[in-house]
Design a protein around this motif. Sequence first.
Motif, mmCIF file in Angstrom:
data_model
loop_
_atom_site.group_PDB
_atom_site.id
_atom_site.type_symbol
_atom_site.label_atom_id
_atom_site.label_comp_id
_atom_site.label_asym_id
_atom_site.label_seq_id
_atom_site.Cartn_x
_atom_site.Cartn_y
_atom_site.Cartn_z
ATOM 1 N N GLY A 1 44.297 39.283 34.376
ATOM 2 C CA GLY A 1 44.782 40.564 34.862
ATOM 3 C C GLY A 1 43.657 41.414 35.414
ATOM 4 O O GLY A 1 42.484 41.114 35.247
ATOM 5 N N ASP B 1 41.729 44.977 35.403
ATOM 6 C CA ASP B 1 41.558 46.164 34.576
ATOM 7 C C ASP B 1 41.309 47.368 35.488
ATOM 8 O O ASP B 1 41.315 47.254 36.701
ATOM 9 N N ARG B 2 41.059 48.507 34.864
ATOM 10 C CA ARG B 2 40.914 49.752 35.639
ATOM 11 C C ARG B 2 39.733 49.694 36.598
ATOM 12 O O ARG B 2 39.735 50.345 37.633
ATOM 13 N N ASP C 1 50.987 49.157 35.326
ATOM 14 C CA ASP C 1 50.900 48.409 34.071
ATOM 15 C C ASP C 1 52.158 48.647 33.244
ATOM 16 O O ASP C 1 52.166 49.401 32.271
ATOM 17 N N ASN D 1 49.048 42.239 35.443
ATOM 18 C CA ASN D 1 49.203 40.803 35.721
ATOM 19 C C ASN D 1 49.725 40.608 37.145
ATOM 20 O O ASN D 1 50.027 41.580 37.841
ATOM 21 N N SER E 1 46.153 45.856 31.233
ATOM 22 C CA SER E 1 45.748 45.066 32.402
ATOM 23 C C SER E 1 46.971 44.776 33.266
ATOM 24 O O SER E 1 48.101 44.797 32.783
ATOM 25 N N VAL F 1 40.417 38.987 40.354
ATOM 26 C CA VAL F 1 40.283 38.682 38.935
ATOM 27 C C VAL F 1 39.084 37.774 38.699
ATOM 28 O O VAL F 1 38.361 37.898 37.721
ATOM 29 N N TYR G 1 40.482 48.125 39.835
ATOM 30 C CA TYR G 1 41.673 48.624 40.436
ATOM 31 C C TYR G 1 41.466 49.754 41.422
ATOM 32 O O TYR G 1 41.975 49.720 42.515
#
Length: 206
Positions: free
Chosen positions: A48, A50-51, A73, A81, A79, A36, A54
């Motif tokens: 969080g 995001d894509r 999610d 967490n 997002s 993050v 990820y």
Amino acid sequence: MNRKKLQKLTDTLTKNCKHFNKFEVSCLIKLFYNLVGEATERPGAAIGLDRNHYYLLFCLPLSSSSLVFRGFDKDNDGSINVTEWVNGLSLFLRGSLEEKMKYCFDVFDLNGDGFISKEEMFHMLKNSLLKQPSEEDPDEGIKDLVEITLKKMDYDHDGKLSFADYEKAVREEALLLEAFGPCLPDPKSQMEFEAQVFKDPNDFHD
């Protein structure tokens, strides 16, 4: 994150986590905050993943990473967490067949109505199949594939898949677990990820 906060968060998440021990949860929390990054230090910033962060983790094809992201999610806020991260990875890496079936079904059920419809199958297969240069309309081939899939998996013949249909099909043929696109890591990526993240506690430094 200071040691005290980390300890408290680790204790809380370990209690609700089926497949990881305290040390592993602590490693995942640290990885989460590393990914993050500093952006989260700003007051009011949403913490969080995001894509973009990820899909890098498991080198999943981009077409399927959005499917996987949806599976993690849980509150659909765009997002992931830290709680969704640890719980998601618990199932993703070490879940039982039952847990994985439920996870994959929920991911494939794009509109969340409890069924995988023909339209949803078409959409997912179109995104996960490589485009072949050919004379014929590629959509026709995908429509055929949807019909073949329904014939194999739609046990009550209502033109869509319920969880009961899906579960029965997967129990008979395990390869159907990811029938509509990859949404679990392959064993090699899984082992590499775990080896990298869960290093021996004696070698572990803050």
